[in-house]
Design a protein around this motif. Structure first.
Motif, PDB file in Angstrom:
ATOM      1  N   ARG A   1      44.081  35.098  46.674  1.00 37.13           N
ATOM      2  CA  ARG A   1      43.726  36.323  47.396  1.00 37.13           C
ATOM      3  C   ARG A   1      44.438  37.469  46.717  1.00 37.13           C
ATOM      4  O   ARG A   1      45.647  37.394  46.490  1.00 37.13           O
ATOM      5  CB  ARG A   1      44.218  36.252  48.836  1.00 37.13           C
ATOM      6  CG  ARG A   1      43.324  35.468  49.728  1.00 37.13           C
ATOM      7  CD  ARG A   1      43.810  35.579  51.175  1.00 37.13           C
ATOM      8  NE  ARG A   1      42.685  35.764  52.059  1.00 37.13           N
ATOM      9  CZ  ARG A   1      42.780  36.111  53.336  1.00 37.13           C
ATOM     10  NH1 ARG A   1      43.959  36.340  53.883  1.00 37.13           N
ATOM     11  NH2 ARG A   1      41.707  36.258  54.082  1.00 37.13           N
TER      12      ARG A   1
ATOM     13  N   ASP B   1      46.756  34.263  34.687  1.00 35.84           N
ATOM     14  CA  ASP B   1      45.360  34.625  34.409  1.00 35.84           C
ATOM     15  C   ASP B   1      44.848  35.617  35.448  1.00 35.84           C
ATOM     16  O   ASP B   1      44.182  36.602  35.122  1.00 35.84           O
ATOM     17  CB  ASP B   1      44.463  33.368  34.435  1.00 35.84           C
ATOM     18  CG  ASP B   1      44.749  32.414  33.297  1.00 35.84           C
ATOM     19  OD1 ASP B   1      45.143  32.893  32.216  1.00 35.84           O
ATOM     20  OD2 ASP B   1      44.586  31.201  33.486  1.00 35.84           O
TER      21      ASP B   1
ATOM     22  N   VAL C   1      43.070  27.772  36.192  1.00 32.14           N
ATOM     23  CA  VAL C   1      43.312  29.222  36.215  1.00 32.14           C
ATOM     24  C   VAL C   1      44.690  29.471  36.817  1.00 32.14           C
ATOM     25  O   VAL C   1      44.933  29.159  37.978  1.00 32.14           O
ATOM     26  CB  VAL C   1      42.222  29.948  37.041  1.00 32.14           C
ATOM     27  CG1 VAL C   1      42.504  31.443  37.106  1.00 32.14           C
ATOM     28  CG2 VAL C   1      40.852  29.692  36.448  1.00 32.14           C
TER      29      VAL C   1
ATOM     30  N   ILE D   1      40.253  40.916  47.475  1.00 26.26           N
ATOM     31  CA  ILE D   1      39.339  40.151  46.623  1.00 26.26           C
ATOM     32  C   ILE D   1      39.754  38.689  46.675  1.00 26.26           C
ATOM     33  O   ILE D   1      40.924  38.363  46.423  1.00 26.26           O
ATOM     34  CB  ILE D   1      39.363  40.679  45.176  1.00 26.26           C
ATOM     35  CG1 ILE D   1      38.897  42.135  45.157  1.00 26.26           C
ATOM     36  CG2 ILE D   1      38.471  39.833  44.268  1.00 26.26           C
ATOM     37  CD1 ILE D   1      39.443  42.936  44.008  1.00 26.26           C
ATOM     38  N   GLU D   2      38.842  37.824  47.072  1.00 22.18           N
ATOM     39  CA  GLU D   2      39.139  36.394  47.173  1.00 22.18           C
ATOM     40  C   GLU D   2      38.459  35.659  46.025  1.00 22.18           C
ATOM     41  O   GLU D   2      37.247  35.773  45.848  1.00 22.18           O
ATOM     42  CB  GLU D   2      38.636  35.847  48.507  1.00 22.18           C
ATOM     43  CG  GLU D   2      39.421  36.392  49.695  1.00 22.18           C
ATOM     44  CD  GLU D   2      38.886  35.882  51.024  1.00 22.18           C
ATOM     45  OE1 GLU D   2      39.696  35.505  51.878  1.00 22.18           O
ATOM     46  OE2 GLU D   2      37.646  35.872  51.192  1.00 22.18           O
ATOM     47  N   LEU D   3      39.272  34.942  45.260  1.00 19.32           N
ATOM     48  CA  LEU D   3      38.738  34.158  44.149  1.00 19.32           C
ATOM     49  C   LEU D   3      38.825  32.682  44.493  1.00 19.32           C
ATOM     50  O   LEU D   3      39.850  32.211  44.979  1.00 19.32           O
ATOM     51  CB  LEU D   3      39.558  34.390  42.875  1.00 19.32           C
ATOM     52  CG  LEU D   3      39.720  35.807  42.348  1.00 19.32           C
ATOM     53  CD1 LEU D   3      40.554  35.780  41.069  1.00 19.32           C
ATOM     54  CD2 LEU D   3      38.371  36.448  42.080  1.00 19.32           C
ATOM     55  N   ASP D   4      37.754  31.973  44.227  1.00 21.39           N
ATOM     56  CA  ASP D   4      37.776  30.515  44.301  1.00 21.39           C
ATOM     57  C   ASP D   4      37.693  30.040  42.852  1.00 21.39           C
ATOM     58  O   ASP D   4      36.756  30.407  42.142  1.00 21.39           O
ATOM     59  CB  ASP D   4      36.570  30.041  45.120  1.00 21.39           C
ATOM     60  CG  ASP D   4      36.542  28.542  45.253  1.00 21.39           C
ATOM     61  OD1 ASP D   4      36.874  28.061  46.341  1.00 21.39           O
ATOM     62  OD2 ASP D   4      36.190  27.867  44.280  1.00 21.39           O
ATOM     63  N   HIS D   5      38.712  29.296  42.402  1.00 22.73           N
ATOM     64  CA  HIS D   5      38.743  28.955  40.976  1.00 22.73           C
ATOM     65  C   HIS D   5      39.308  27.556  40.725  1.00 22.73           C
ATOM     66  O   HIS D   5      39.897  26.932  41.615  1.00 22.73           O
ATOM     67  CB  HIS D   5      39.536  30.010  40.194  1.00 22.73           C
ATOM     68  CG  HIS D   5      40.926  30.245  40.699  1.00 22.73           C
ATOM     69  ND1 HIS D   5      41.959  29.387  40.458  1.00 22.73           N
ATOM     70  CD2 HIS D   5      41.445  31.256  41.451  1.00 22.73           C
ATOM     71  CE1 HIS D   5      43.061  29.860  41.027  1.00 22.73           C
ATOM     72  NE2 HIS D   5      42.777  30.987  41.653  1.00 22.73           N
ATOM     73  N   ASP D   6      39.118  27.108  39.490  1.00 23.07           N
ATOM     74  CA  ASP D   6      39.642  25.805  39.066  1.00 23.07           C
ATOM     75  C   ASP D   6      41.165  25.840  39.014  1.00 23.07           C
ATOM     76  O   ASP D   6      41.764  26.904  38.909  1.00 23.07           O
ATOM     77  CB  ASP D   6      39.117  25.471  37.667  1.00 23.07           C
ATOM     78  CG  ASP D   6      37.598  25.363  37.634  1.00 23.07           C
ATOM     79  OD1 ASP D   6      36.999  25.253  38.721  1.00 23.07           O
ATOM     80  OD2 ASP D   6      37.032  25.415  36.528  1.00 23.07           O
TER      81      ASP D   6
ATOM     82  N   LEU E   1      40.779  44.629  35.172  1.00 22.85           N
ATOM     83  CA  LEU E   1      39.515  44.894  35.877  1.00 22.85           C
ATOM     84  C   LEU E   1      39.670  45.278  37.346  1.00 22.85           C
ATOM     85  O   LEU E   1      39.075  46.258  37.799  1.00 22.85           O
ATOM     86  CB  LEU E   1      38.628  43.634  35.787  1.00 22.85           C
ATOM     87  CG  LEU E   1      37.293  43.690  36.529  1.00 22.85           C
ATOM     88  CD1 LEU E   1      36.321  44.583  35.788  1.00 22.85           C
ATOM     89  CD2 LEU E   1      36.701  42.300  36.699  1.00 22.85           C
ATOM     90  N   LEU E   2      40.465  44.501  38.090  1.00 17.10           N
ATOM     91  CA  LEU E   2      40.379  44.604  39.549  1.00 17.10           C
ATOM     92  C   LEU E   2      41.186  45.754  40.144  1.00 17.10           C
ATOM     93  O   LEU E   2      40.865  46.245  41.222  1.00 17.10           O
ATOM     94  CB  LEU E   2      40.806  43.273  40.184  1.00 17.10           C
ATOM     95  CG  LEU E   2      39.976  42.060  39.728  1.00 17.10           C
ATOM     96  CD1 LEU E   2      40.553  40.780  40.300  1.00 17.10           C
ATOM     97  CD2 LEU E   2      38.528  42.218  40.138  1.00 17.10           C
TER      98      LEU E   2
ATOM     99  N   ALA F   1      46.198  38.949  34.840  1.00 14.56           N
ATOM    100  CA  ALA F   1      45.495  39.605  33.732  1.00 14.56           C
ATOM    101  C   ALA F   1      44.163  40.196  34.215  1.00 14.56           C
ATOM    102  O   ALA F   1      43.781  41.307  33.822  1.00 14.56           O
ATOM    103  CB  ALA F   1      45.265  38.608  32.598  1.00 14.56           C
ATOM    104  N   MET F   2      43.467  39.465  35.078  1.00 13.55           N
ATOM    105  CA  MET F   2      42.204  39.984  35.644  1.00 13.55           C
ATOM    106  C   MET F   2      42.455  41.262  36.434  1.00 13.55           C
ATOM    107  O   MET F   2      41.692  42.226  36.369  1.00 13.55           O
ATOM    108  CB  MET F   2      41.574  38.946  36.587  1.00 13.55           C
ATOM    109  CG  MET F   2      41.031  37.733  35.894  1.00 13.55           C
ATOM    110  SD  MET F   2      40.478  36.509  37.119  1.00 13.55           S
ATOM    111  CE  MET F   2      40.705  35.015  36.175  1.00 13.55           C
TER     112      MET F   2
ATOM    113  N   GLU G   1      48.855  42.606  44.771  1.00 11.91           N
ATOM    114  CA  GLU G   1      49.645  41.408  45.097  1.00 11.91           C
ATOM    115  C   GLU G   1      48.709  40.216  45.022  1.00 11.91           C
ATOM    116  O   GLU G   1      47.538  40.329  45.402  1.00 11.91           O
ATOM    117  CB  GLU G   1      50.146  41.471  46.539  1.00 11.91           C
ATOM    118  CG  GLU G   1      51.321  42.355  46.800  1.00 11.91           C
ATOM    119  CD  GLU G   1      51.502  42.516  48.311  1.00 11.91           C
ATOM    120  OE1 GLU G   1      51.633  41.499  49.023  1.00 11.91           O
ATOM    121  OE2 GLU G   1      51.476  43.664  48.769  1.00 11.91           O
TER     122      GLU G   1
END
Lengths: 76, 76
Positions: free
Chosen positions: B4, B54, B50, B42-47, B62-63, B57-58, B72
């Motif tokens: 998150r 990483d 990651v 922003i919620e990321l679902d990832h492997d 970008l974000l 860096a995103m 945070e």
């Protein structure tokens, strides 16, 4: 006293902003991202007299669209 | 695995969206709110591959706009 409100789209609701972010992340060369959802964060600074129930009422009437969004409140 | 990301405006950066929300909350009759700041979630679902680095860096590329915003990351 502080309250943090996290407003997120309910499951199943299309999220074009999240899709655009996902696409942009992949375009930058990052891999391994399965899904991206975009939401809102609202931080309230308030008196001790404002209870969690008050903040919930604010969410239901103003800050979140209960048809398509969920909210969570974190107080500290 | 989920990350998150909380993106918030830096202190001192004007927040017209927060002001509008503050005004609307008071218009609804709620009192005791001293300040409102609006941000993004922003919620990321990832492997598992990651890493937090990483995701950082995103955020930097970008974000978040590092000139006016902080971020945070919370992983679970």
């Amino acid at each position: 006293m502080k309250s943090r409100i996290f407003v997120t789209l309910k499951d199943g609701v299309l999220d074009p902003q999240g899709r655009a972010i996902h696409h942009a992340i992949e375009g930058l060369g990052f891999s391994g991202i399965n899904d991206v959802r975009a939401g809102r964060l609202i931080e309230l600074d308030h008196d001790e007299s404002v209870t969690k129930a008050d903040v919930e009422a604010m969410c239901r009437t103003l800050l979140a669209n209960m048809v398509i969004e969920n909210f969570e409140i974190e107080q500290s």
